[in-house]
Scaffold this motif. Structure first.
Motif, PDB file in Angstrom:
ATOM      1  N   ALA A 227      49.785  45.078  12.028  1.00  0.00           N
ATOM      2  CA  ALA A 227      50.297  45.638  10.937  1.00  0.00           C
ATOM      3  C   ALA A 227      51.749  45.395  10.739  1.00  0.00           C
ATOM      4  N   ILE A 228      52.445  44.776  11.649  1.00  0.00           N
ATOM      5  CA  ILE A 228      53.771  44.579  11.598  1.00  0.00           C
ATOM      6  C   ILE A 228      54.290  43.365  10.617  1.00  0.00           C
ATOM      7  N   SER A 229      53.068  42.628  10.172  1.00  0.00           N
ATOM      8  CA  SER A 229      53.277  41.616   9.300  1.00  0.00           C
ATOM      9  C   SER A 229      53.930  42.081   7.948  1.00  0.00           C
ATOM     10  N   ASP A 230      54.822  41.118   7.366  1.00  0.00           N
ATOM     11  CA  ASP A 230      55.344  41.574   6.038  1.00  0.00           C
ATOM     12  C   ASP A 230      54.576  41.364   4.826  1.00  0.00           C
ATOM     13  N   ASN A 231      53.539  40.757   5.122  1.00  0.00           N
ATOM     14  CA  ASN A 231      52.703  40.255   4.022  1.00  0.00           C
ATOM     15  C   ASN A 231      51.571  41.308   3.590  1.00  0.00           C
ATOM     16  N   LYS A 232      51.317  42.262   4.455  1.00  0.00           N
ATOM     17  CA  LYS A 232      50.149  43.066   3.852  1.00  0.00           C
ATOM     18  C   LYS A 232      50.672  44.798   4.073  1.00  0.00           C
ATOM     19  N   GLU A 233      50.324  45.352   2.870  1.00  0.00           N
ATOM     20  CA  GLU A 233      50.538  46.789   2.577  1.00  0.00           C
ATOM     21  C   GLU A 233      49.181  47.487   2.999  1.00  0.00           C
ATOM     22  N   LEU A 234      49.579  48.844   3.005  1.00  0.00           N
ATOM     23  CA  LEU A 234      48.513  49.783   3.674  1.00  0.00           C
ATOM     24  C   LEU A 234      47.290  49.309   2.608  1.00  0.00           C
TER      25      LEU A 234
ATOM     26  N   SER B 123      55.623  44.849  22.334  1.00  0.00           N
ATOM     27  CA  SER B 123      54.452  45.231  21.207  1.00  0.00           C
ATOM     28  C   SER B 123      53.410  46.051  21.933  1.00  0.00           C
ATOM     29  N   GLY B 124      53.220  45.754  23.029  1.00  0.00           N
ATOM     30  CA  GLY B 124      52.196  46.553  23.920  1.00  0.00           C
ATOM     31  C   GLY B 124      53.115  46.762  24.927  1.00  0.00           C
ATOM     32  N   VAL B 125      52.598  47.448  25.947  1.00  0.00           N
ATOM     33  CA  VAL B 125      53.294  47.912  27.265  1.00  0.00           C
ATOM     34  C   VAL B 125      52.770  47.488  28.520  1.00  0.00           C
ATOM     35  N   SER B 126      53.353  46.812  29.509  1.00  0.00           N
ATOM     36  CA  SER B 126      53.129  46.460  30.863  1.00  0.00           C
ATOM     37  C   SER B 126      53.640  47.101  31.770  1.00  0.00           C
ATOM     38  N   MET B 127      53.000  47.514  32.664  1.00  0.00           N
ATOM     39  CA  MET B 127      53.495  48.301  33.940  1.00  0.00           C
ATOM     40  C   MET B 127      53.353  47.662  34.986  1.00  0.00           C
TER      41      MET B 127
ATOM     42  N   PHE C 278      54.465  51.394  17.206  1.00  0.00           N
ATOM     43  CA  PHE C 278      55.497  52.142  16.296  1.00  0.00           C
ATOM     44  C   PHE C 278      55.900  51.581  15.036  1.00  0.00           C
ATOM     45  N   TRP C 279      56.060  50.245  15.339  1.00  0.00           N
ATOM     46  CA  TRP C 279      56.447  49.538  13.899  1.00  0.00           C
ATOM     47  C   TRP C 279      55.142  49.121  12.834  1.00  0.00           C
ATOM     48  N   GLY C 280      53.872  48.823  13.587  1.00  0.00           N
ATOM     49  CA  GLY C 280      52.793  48.764  12.909  1.00  0.00           C
ATOM     50  C   GLY C 280      52.317  50.142  11.883  1.00  0.00           C
ATOM     51  N   LEU C 281      52.358  51.259  12.589  1.00  0.00           N
ATOM     52  CA  LEU C 281      51.889  52.384  11.843  1.00  0.00           C
ATOM     53  C   LEU C 281      53.138  52.701  10.811  1.00  0.00           C
ATOM     54  N   GLY C 282      54.133  52.633  11.402  1.00  0.00           N
ATOM     55  CA  GLY C 282      55.475  52.841  10.587  1.00  0.00           C
ATOM     56  C   GLY C 282      55.513  52.312   9.344  1.00  0.00           C
ATOM     57  N   ARG C 283      55.172  50.840   9.128  1.00  0.00           N
ATOM     58  CA  ARG C 283      55.182  50.136   8.141  1.00  0.00           C
ATOM     59  C   ARG C 283      54.175  50.559   7.271  1.00  0.00           C
ATOM     60  N   LEU C 284      52.985  51.010   7.789  1.00  0.00           N
ATOM     61  CA  LEU C 284      52.013  51.581   6.954  1.00  0.00           C
ATOM     62  C   LEU C 284      52.017  52.969   6.452  1.00  0.00           C
ATOM     63  N   LEU C 285      52.986  53.494   6.953  1.00  0.00           N
ATOM     64  CA  LEU C 285      53.218  54.974   6.662  1.00  0.00           C
ATOM     65  C   LEU C 285      54.667  55.311   5.857  1.00  0.00           C
ATOM     66  N   THR C 286      55.555  54.265   6.075  1.00  0.00           N
ATOM     67  CA  THR C 286      56.866  54.363   5.392  1.00  0.00           C
ATOM     68  C   THR C 286      57.074  53.320   4.477  1.00  0.00           C
ATOM     69  N   LYS C 287      58.168  53.214   3.883  1.00  0.00           N
ATOM     70  CA  LYS C 287      58.380  51.959   2.897  1.00  0.00           C
ATOM     71  C   LYS C 287      59.245  51.333   3.837  1.00  0.00           C
ATOM     72  N   CYS C 288      59.544  51.540   4.942  1.00  0.00           N
ATOM     73  CA  CYS C 288      60.549  50.834   5.963  1.00  0.00           C
ATOM     74  C   CYS C 288      60.347  49.350   5.725  1.00  0.00           C
ATOM     75  N   LYS C 289      61.249  48.643   5.758  1.00  0.00           N
ATOM     76  CA  LYS C 289      61.206  47.146   5.479  1.00  0.00           C
ATOM     77  C   LYS C 289      61.446  46.248   6.864  1.00  0.00           C
ATOM     78  N   ASN C 290      62.046  47.214   7.753  1.00  0.00           N
ATOM     79  CA  ASN C 290      62.044  46.554   9.430  1.00  0.00           C
ATOM     80  C   ASN C 290      62.192  47.534  10.108  1.00  0.00           C
ATOM     81  N   PHE C 291      61.971  47.070  11.577  1.00  0.00           N
ATOM     82  CA  PHE C 291      61.789  48.004  12.675  1.00  0.00           C
ATOM     83  C   PHE C 291      63.241  48.685  12.894  1.00  0.00           C
TER      84      PHE C 291
END
Lengths: 338, 338
Positions: free
Chosen positions: A271-278, B187-191, B213-226
Motif C-alpha cells: 500500500a506504499i504505492s502512490d497509485n492506489k487509494e483505499l 519495509s519489514g524487520v530483520s533481527m 507504518f507507511w502502507g497503513l498510514g497512506r490508507l488511513l490519512t491523506k498523507c502523501k509521503n512517509f
C-alpha cells in the motif's frame, strides 16, 4: 456482534427463572452466561452453532435419559458500547436470580451478580442505578485461569491443535498439564504462565489484539460488525496488500535465510504505492491482510514467551478465536514458523 | 521520500566525477551512496541534516587542514516504485565511475555497480537495458552486518541509547562488542544475531515494519509521503484512537498485574465504536497510534529475542528510525517495559 435479544419483544414473554447469572464486561464485548433449569421457560438464546456445541458439552440435554444438572447454560453477548441494550435486556427479561433453590426475588431487589472484566469496575454504578443490582467483582485473570484449568481437566476434547486446516483434539493428562502458556485474545492480548491451580503470572501481552483487528478493520472497510469483517477475510487475498519476499526479490526467494518468496516481508507494504487509494483495494483483501498481520504477530510473541519460560504447550483462548479456522491456522503457522 | 535531484536540471551541469557508487534497492526505497573527490564538481545532494552529519563524521571536509580521503560521501534516495526517476537521475548526471584513479569511462560503458537488496535481483535487467550497467549483487545481510560492525568499531559516537527524550552516546569497547542483536527496520524487520566479523544468523523478524507504518498510514490519512506522516505523528495523541487500560477499567489501573491506566490495552481499540468513521478522527492521532503500535511491537519482539539468546545489547538501525526521536523513544520504552 449484534445483541441477541430484541428487548421490545420481551415483555410478552413469561418470567424467566434463572438460577445463576454472571457477566464478563471487557473492552469490546459484554459476555453473559446464565443457567436455567428445565422447569423454567428460559428461551434458547444461542446465536451460533459453536456456542450451542460448547453448551451441549457442558450441560445435560432435555432428551438425555439422565440429566446431570437438570438445566442448561445460555450464552449471550452485547457490544460494550451498547451497555444500555444489555441493561434493557436484563430488565425486560424480568430475570429472577437465585441459587439452585426456588427464588422469587426479582432482579430489582438488592442482589449481587458475579462480574469480571474492567467493566465490572467501570459500570458498577450504572448497574446499581438502572437495575438496582450490585456487581460482585472477581479478578478477571483469576477467573480466566480457573476456568481454563477446569475445562482442560474436566472436559473431554476441549483442547485441540490446528494446522493445515486440520483440527485435531488433544487428550491432556491432568497430571501433565502444568506449566502452560495461556494466551487470551480479547481487545488486547494477555499471556499468562499457568503453574497450577491458582498459581499463575501474567508474563507478557500485546496491544495488537481483537480490538486492533476490528478497530483498524472498521476504519479501512465498510464492515458494520466484527463477524462480517471476519467472514470477508475468507474471500480475500493478502498478497494484494502485503509486500512478499518475492515482490522485493523479483519473484525469487531469499533462500539463504529461509525466506520463501511467499513469506510476508511487510504487512500492508504494497500500500506504499502512490497509485492506489483505499477505495482501490477490495475490502476482503484488506481484511485478510489485517487478520494475518495480527494472528501472525500473536503467534510469534506467544512462541517467544513459551521459549523464554520453557513451556511446551500454548493454549489460545478468547473471543477473537471462536472456532474461526483461518485465524487458528494463521496462529499455528506463526508458532511453527518462528 | 521525494527524490533528491530534479533530473531536468542536470543536463546543464558539468559532468560529475564519481569514484565509487553503490546501491541498496529495498522494498520501499532505493538508497544510493557515492563518493566524489574534491577536484570533482559533485553537487551537494544532502536533503537532511542528519545525513549531512553522518557524512561529515565519515569524511574529511574541504576546510580541514588534513583531508584524509580527499573527498566526500553523498547520499541520495528514491522510492523504489519510482525506479525510473532513479535511472534518469543516474543517466542525466552523466556519472563517471572508476576507482580512485582518473577514469573517463562514461556510465554507459560496461561497468559493474555494487548493489544489494532484493531490487538488485528484481531490477538487474532494467539497469542493463536502460543504462547498460551490470549490478554486482552483494548479499544484503552480509553488507548490513559488515557495515554495522565497521561503524560500531571505527566511528566514535556512532551508537547511542534513547530514553525519555534523552540521547546518550555509548562508547563501546571493540573487544566487548559481540554478541549483539541487530534489528534492521526497513519495509519489514530483520533481527540478526551478530557473533563476530562475518559471523551472524538471522534469528527472527517481523512483517510489521516501516512498510506497515507507511502502507497503513497512506490508507488511513491523506498523507502523501512517509516523512509527512512521521511529522504528523508529533502532534497527535494516541489516546484518542487506542483503548487504554483505564478506558476498560473506568479510569483506574489494573495494578495487580502492573498495568497502569495509561498502558495501551488495544491499539486502535477505540475505533471499534459505531459512532465514528475514519473521517471523524484526526490524521495526527491515527498516525501517532500507528507509530506507537509498530514501534512498541518491534521493541517487544527484539527484547524477547535478545532474552532468548542472552544478548545484552540491541542495536536498532534502518530507514524507519533515522534519528526520529519519538520512534526511538517508543522502541526504548517497549524494550524497558517488557
Amino acid at each position: 456482534m449484534d445483541h441477541l435479544a430484541d428487548a421490545s419483544n420481551q415483555n410478552s414473554q413469561p418470567q424467566t427463572q434463572i438460577s445463576h447469572l454472571a457477566l464478563d464486561i471487557g473492552g469490546s464485548l459484554i459476555k453473559l452466561v446464565y443457567f436455567c433449569r428445565y422447569s423454567d421457560s428460559c428461551r434458547d438464546d444461542y446465536d451460533d452453532d459453536e456456542l450451542r456445541s460448547q453448551n451441549d458439552s457442558l450441560c445435560s440435554k432435555r432428551g438425555n435419559s439422565r440429566p446431570v444438572l437438570e438445566g442448561r447454560l445460555h450464552f449471550a453477548k452485547f457490544e460494550t458500547s451498547k451497555i444500555n441494550d444489555c441493561l434493557e435486556f436484563l430488565r425486560s427479561m424480568k430475570l429472577r436470580i437465585g441459587g439452585f433453590h426456588e427464588s422469587t426475588a426479582p432482579l430489582s431487589d438488592k442482589i449481587f451478580i458475579k462480574a469480571t472484566g474492567g467493566g465490572a469496575y467501570k459500570f458498577a454504578d450504572l448497574f446499581k442505578e438502572k437495575l438496582g443490582v450490585s456487581l460482585d467483582k472477581e479478578d478477571e485473570m483469576e477467573c480466566l485461569v480457573t476456568g481454563s484449568n477446569f475445562l482442560l481437566k474436566a472436559v473431554h476434547q476441549e483442547a485441540f491443535t490446528y494446522l493445515d486446516s486440520q483440527k485435531e483434539f488433544v487428550q491432556i493428562d491432568p497430571n501433565d498439564l502444568y506449566p502452560y502458556l495461556l494466551v487470551n485474545i480479547g481487545s488486547g492480548v494477555s499471556m499468562i504462565k499457568v503453574d497450577g491451580d491458582g498459581k499463575f503470572e501474567r508474563v507478557s501481552g500485546t496491544s495488537l489484539g481483537g480490538g486492533t483487528f476490528w478497530g483498524l478493520g472498521r476504519l479501512l472497510t465498510k464492515c458494520k460488525n466484527f463477524d462480517e469483517l471476519l467472514e470477508l477475510s475468507h474471500q480475500g487475498n493478502n498478497r494484494v496488500v502485503d509486500m512478499l519476499v518475492g515482490d522485493i526479490y523479483g519473484g525469487t526467494d531469499y533462500a539463504k535465510f529461509g525466506l520463501s518468496s511467499t513469506t510476508i516481508a511487510s504487512s500492508f507494504g504494497k500500500a506504499i504505492s502512490d497509485n492506489k487509494e483505499l477505495d482501490d483495494y477490495q475490502p476482503e483483501d484488506v481484511s485478510r491482510s489485517l487478520l494475518r498481520m495480527i494472528s501472525n504477530n500473536i503467534g510469534q510473541i506467544s512462541y517467544l514467551n513459551a521459549l523464554r519460560f520453557g513451556l511446551k504447550r500454548i493454549f489460545f483462548a478468547g473471543f477473537f478465536i471462536r472456532g474461526h479456522a483461518y485465524t487458528m491456522d494463521t496462529i499455528s503457522v506463526a508458532v511453527n514458523f518462528w
